[in-house]
Design a protein around this motif. Sequence first.
Motif, short mmCIF file in Angstrom:
data_model
loop_
_atom_site.label_atom_id
_atom_site.label_comp_id
_atom_site.label_asym_id
_atom_site.label_seq_id
_atom_site.Cartn_x
_atom_site.Cartn_y
_atom_site.Cartn_z
N PRO A 57 41.61 32.43 37.79
CA PRO A 57 43.03 32.54 37.38
C PRO A 57 43.76 33.68 38.09
O PRO A 57 43.14 34.64 38.56
N PRO A 58 45.09 33.60 38.14
CA PRO A 58 45.87 34.72 38.69
C PRO A 58 45.85 35.92 37.74
O PRO A 58 45.87 35.75 36.52
N LEU A 59 45.80 37.12 38.31
CA LEU A 59 45.81 38.35 37.52
C LEU A 59 47.12 39.12 37.66
O LEU A 59 47.59 39.73 36.71
N LEU A 60 47.69 39.10 38.87
CA LEU A 60 48.88 39.89 39.13
C LEU A 60 49.63 39.28 40.30
O LEU A 60 49.02 38.91 41.31
N LEU A 68 49.55 37.73 45.77
CA LEU A 68 49.01 37.17 44.54
C LEU A 68 47.56 37.63 44.43
O LEU A 68 46.78 37.47 45.37
N ILE A 69 47.20 38.20 43.29
CA ILE A 69 45.84 38.68 43.05
C ILE A 69 45.19 37.79 42.00
O ILE A 69 45.77 37.53 40.94
N THR A 70 43.99 37.30 42.31
CA THR A 70 43.28 36.41 41.39
C THR A 70 41.93 37.01 41.03
O THR A 70 41.38 37.85 41.74
N ALA A 71 41.40 36.52 39.91
CA ALA A 71 40.06 36.94 39.48
C ALA A 71 39.02 36.33 40.40
O ALA A 71 39.24 35.27 41.01
#
Length: 207
Positions: A57-60, A68-71
Amino acid sequence: MVRNRPDRLVVQIRLDGRPAWLRQFRGADPPAGVARAQARLRQAAEVLGQDLDAVAPPLLALPEQGILITAPAPGRPVAHLLAEAGPAERAALIARMGSWLRRLASATRNRGTFGPRFWLNGLEARIAAASGDWIDRDLVAGHMQRMRAEAARLRGAAVERGLCHGDLTPDNLFVDEPRPGALRLTAIDMQGATEMALARDMARLLA
């Protein structure tokens, strides 16, 4: 750094002390790329349910920077497990990936017809753009000739369509065991998910 291309930068980072993946979209409208990727990840997560079928999922999101930062995905890449597996294990893993794809497409499945010109045009454009002495032009030409012949026979054939991963390879799916006997599949690099022929994603996986 994992990838550094004109259209995208991918870097493994730590966010608040935890591993994460940072993707920076490059191009004409990076904020729009971030928005589309976020929407697709959330859509896929909702469809998959995030239990044994899941997506990282996206985190930030930092749209103004195109970031876009994802887990990270838990477990190991399916590619590593396939390389170690015997025939029976490999067949079970492939079947498991097929069930993941079926779940992803469950809410959007519909019938359509095969239009080969789109795919042939894409291949021809890649060939035209390719350069280097390493390319076996005769081999490529032979493959294209065979594909054109196959495409002519398949034009208009019935296909099943649905929301696909768009880049379903064993490197983009990770396996872990959150509870005994239960294999969880988690996908990464899902921002390209779109509605298309389901056979394309499965064929790419098998190839």
